[in-house]
Design a protein around this motif. Structure first.
Motif, short mmCIF file in Angstrom:
data_model
loop_
_atom_site.label_atom_id
_atom_site.label_comp_id
_atom_site.label_asym_id
_atom_site.label_seq_id
_atom_site.Cartn_x
_atom_site.Cartn_y
_atom_site.Cartn_z
N ALA A 201 0.84 -1.20 0.00
CA ALA A 201 0.00 0.00 0.00
C ALA A 201 0.87 1.25 0.00
CB ALA A 201 -0.94 -0.01 1.21
N LYS A 202 1.98 1.19 0.76
CA LYS A 202 2.87 2.36 0.81
C LYS A 202 3.57 2.57 -0.53
CE LYS A 202 4.21 3.62 5.24
NZ LYS A 202 5.11 3.62 6.39
N GLN A 203 3.97 1.44 -1.13
CA GLN A 203 4.63 1.56 -2.44
C GLN A 203 3.68 2.12 -3.48
OE1 GLN A 203 6.15 -2.42 -2.83
NE2 GLN A 203 8.18 -1.87 -2.01
N ALA A 204 2.39 1.87 -3.28
CA ALA A 204 1.40 2.42 -4.22
C ALA A 204 1.08 3.88 -3.89
CB ALA A 204 0.13 1.57 -4.18
N GLY A 205 1.75 4.41 -2.87
CA GLY A 205 1.63 5.85 -2.59
C GLY A 205 0.66 6.23 -1.49
N PHE A 206 0.16 5.23 -0.76
CA PHE A 206 -0.80 5.54 0.30
C PHE A 206 -0.08 5.80 1.62
CE2 PHE A 206 -3.14 2.93 -2.80
CZ PHE A 206 -4.09 3.87 -3.17
N HIS A 207 -0.52 6.83 2.31
CA HIS A 207 0.12 7.23 3.57
C HIS A 207 -0.54 6.54 4.74
CE1 HIS A 207 1.36 10.38 0.76
NE2 HIS A 207 2.44 10.49 1.54
N ILE A 208 -0.29 5.24 4.87
CA ILE A 208 -0.93 4.49 5.95
C ILE A 208 0.02 4.32 7.11
CG2 ILE A 208 -2.54 3.20 4.49
CD1 ILE A 208 -0.43 0.81 4.90
N ASP A 209 -0.56 3.98 8.24
CA ASP A 209 0.21 3.70 9.44
C ASP A 209 0.50 2.19 9.49
OD1 ASP A 209 0.91 2.98 12.05
OD2 ASP A 209 -0.18 4.68 12.91
N ASP A 210 1.78 1.80 9.31
CA ASP A 210 2.15 0.36 9.28
C ASP A 210 1.74 -0.38 10.55
OD1 ASP A 210 4.12 2.14 8.17
OD2 ASP A 210 5.27 0.36 7.61
N TRP A 211 1.82 0.33 11.66
CA TRP A 211 1.60 -0.34 12.96
C TRP A 211 0.16 -0.82 13.08
CZ3 TRP A 211 5.50 -1.60 16.17
CH2 TRP A 211 6.74 -1.01 15.87
N VAL A 212 -0.74 -0.10 12.45
CA VAL A 212 -2.15 -0.50 12.49
C VAL A 212 -2.36 -1.70 11.57
CG1 VAL A 212 -4.51 0.22 11.88
CG2 VAL A 212 -2.99 1.79 13.12
N THR A 213 -1.81 -1.61 10.35
CA THR A 213 -2.02 -2.69 9.38
C THR A 213 -1.33 -3.98 9.82
OG1 THR A 213 -2.27 -1.10 7.60
CG2 THR A 213 -1.71 -3.36 6.96
N SER A 214 -0.11 -3.86 10.36
CA SER A 214 0.62 -5.06 10.79
C SER A 214 -0.05 -5.69 12.00
CB SER A 214 2.07 -4.72 11.13
OG SER A 214 2.10 -3.93 12.30
N GLY A 215 -0.79 -4.88 12.74
CA GLY A 215 -1.50 -5.41 13.89
C GLY A 215 -0.78 -5.21 15.20
N GLU A 216 0.44 -4.66 15.16
CA GLU A 216 1.17 -4.42 16.41
C GLU A 216 0.41 -3.39 17.26
OE1 GLU A 216 5.12 -4.92 16.40
OE2 GLU A 216 4.91 -6.24 14.68
N PHE A 217 -0.19 -2.43 16.55
CA PHE A 217 -1.11 -1.53 17.24
C PHE A 217 -2.51 -2.05 16.94
CE2 PHE A 217 -3.67 2.24 17.93
CZ PHE A 217 -3.21 2.62 19.17
N ARG A 218 -3.12 -2.65 17.96
CA ARG A 218 -4.35 -3.40 17.68
C ARG A 218 -5.63 -2.62 17.91
NH1 ARG A 218 -2.71 -5.01 22.93
NH2 ARG A 218 -4.51 -5.25 24.30
N LEU A 219 -5.51 -1.44 18.50
CA LEU A 219 -6.71 -0.66 18.76
C LEU A 219 -7.10 0.17 17.54
CD1 LEU A 219 -5.90 0.73 22.31
CD2 LEU A 219 -7.19 -1.35 21.72
N ILE A 220 -8.39 0.36 17.37
CA ILE A 220 -8.87 1.25 16.31
C ILE A 220 -10.09 2.00 16.83
CG2 ILE A 220 -10.45 -0.38 15.13
CD1 ILE A 220 -8.71 0.90 12.54
N ARG A 221 -10.26 3.22 16.36
CA ARG A 221 -11.36 4.03 16.86
C ARG A 221 -12.70 3.32 16.67
NH1 ARG A 221 -11.32 9.19 18.38
NH2 ARG A 221 -9.29 9.53 17.42
N LEU A 222 -13.51 3.40 17.69
CA LEU A 222 -14.84 2.77 17.64
C LEU A 222 -15.77 3.60 16.76
CD1 LEU A 222 -16.87 0.63 18.78
CD2 LEU A 222 -17.37 2.31 20.58
N PRO A 223 -16.31 2.99 15.68
CA PRO A 223 -17.29 3.72 14.88
C PRO A 223 -18.46 4.19 15.76
CG PRO A 223 -16.58 1.76 13.72
CD PRO A 223 -16.00 1.67 15.11
N TYR A 224 -18.97 5.33 15.47
CA TYR A 224 -20.08 5.98 16.19
C TYR A 224 -19.67 6.62 17.51
CZ TYR A 224 -22.42 3.14 12.71
OH TYR A 224 -22.77 2.54 11.54
N SER A 225 -18.36 6.55 17.84
CA SER A 225 -17.90 7.25 19.05
C SER A 225 -17.52 8.68 18.67
CB SER A 225 -16.71 6.51 19.66
OG SER A 225 -15.58 6.57 18.80
N LEU A 226 -17.31 9.49 19.71
CA LEU A 226 -16.97 10.90 19.49
C LEU A 226 -15.46 11.07 19.42
CD1 LEU A 226 -17.96 13.95 19.51
CD2 LEU A 226 -17.52 13.87 21.98
N ASN A 227 -14.97 11.69 18.37
CA ASN A 227 -13.57 12.08 18.34
C ASN A 227 -13.47 13.45 19.01
OD1 ASN A 227 -11.03 13.15 17.70
ND2 ASN A 227 -10.87 11.89 15.85
#
Ligand SMILES: [Zn+2]
Length: 264
Positions: A201-227
């Motif tokens: 994805a990064k090679q295709a030019g997308f600015h993603i966070d590797d830690w989220v995709t690799s799963g080392e960072f396993r938390l993700i914002r809860l949909p419908y919650s308040l940012n």
């Protein structure tokens, strides 16, 4: 008039920190538990939630001063209403869930695959690269140009992932976008396979966070919650809504406490 001290950050107009009273109002009256339950497709019972009370905003209930920056796991709740009551107790700036899937003995079985696209990672013609922003201590700031660019990336990344996966969801996170992959195959990917996907994805030019995709960072914002950093509700969008999606004005993402504000 509400004055919020946020000199360190710049944000698109109309976006600002939510106060404790506003967080309270949101989680007591607006937070849509029905939709949260639908998000987990009936597999709600084993979900671990997490809250961060005031790490970035420095806005927290006085009694939680010591834990304002801590990630607090909420995994002992009787039902979804009880989980909401616990969130209300902390009045957090952010609520997440753990993408790991656990068995009854709390062993990790597999993990939901997700991609995180954030606007601060975009190099902006005005504000520069993430490194430039970090130097000015504006690592979490973003502007309309960056948001528009990250929105285009969300569309593109969705297209790329749709070649391989079929059960994709896009969520507006309040700042950027999250792509969730619910295909069974994706849950079973190893860490190195996830790193490879992140690399592609990064090679295709997308600015993603590797830690989220690799799963080392396993938390993700809860949909419908308040940012609480931007006073926006994280909201799932259809892919075909992305192009015209307007985070400043889309009613679904605007908490009611902004109703009185005619600043944008
Ligand atoms: Zn910018």
């Amino acid at each position: 008039m509400i004055v919020v001290c946020m000199s360190q950050y710049f944000l698109p107009s109309g976006m600002r920190y939510a106060t404790l009273e506003e967080r309270e109002q949101f989680y007591s009256r607006e937070f849509n538990l029905q939709k949260v339950a639908e998000w987990f497709r009936g597999g709600f019972g084993n979900i671990k939630f997490a809250v961060i009370i005031g790490r970035h905003t420095k806005i927290y209930p006085e009694k939680y001063k010591q834990d304002a920056s801590t990630t607090i796991i909420v995994d002992e709740y009787k039902n979804i209403e009880d989980a909401r009551q616990q969130i209300l107790e902390f009045l957090p700036e952010a609520v997440y869930y753990d993408r790991n899937v656990y068995d009854k003995k709390n062993n990790k079985i597999c993990q939901e695959l997700a991609f995180d696209l954030d606007p601060e990672n975009i190099t902006c013609p005005i504000h520069g690269s993430l490194a430039d922003k970090m130097k000015r201590k504006q690592g979490l700031s973003f502007c309309e140009i960056e948001f528009d660019m990250v929105k285009k990336e969300a569309t593109g990344l969705h297209e790329l992932l749709a070649d391989r996966f079929s059960d994709l969801k896009v969520v507006y996170s309040g700042r950027g976008f999250h792509l969730h992959v619910f295909d069974q195959e994706a849950y079973r990917l190893s860490i190195s396979e996830r790193f490879n996907l992140a690399k592609q994805a990064k090679q295709a030019g997308f600015h993603i966070d590797d830690w989220v995709t690799s799963g080392e960072f396993r938390l993700i914002r809860l949909p419908y919650s308040l940012n609480g950093l931007v006073s926006r509700i994280a909201w799932p969008l259809r892919e075909d809504e992305l192009k015209s999606f307007d985070a400043a004005h889309d009613k679904r993402c605007l908490p009611k406490f902004l109703d009185k504000e005619a600043t944008f």
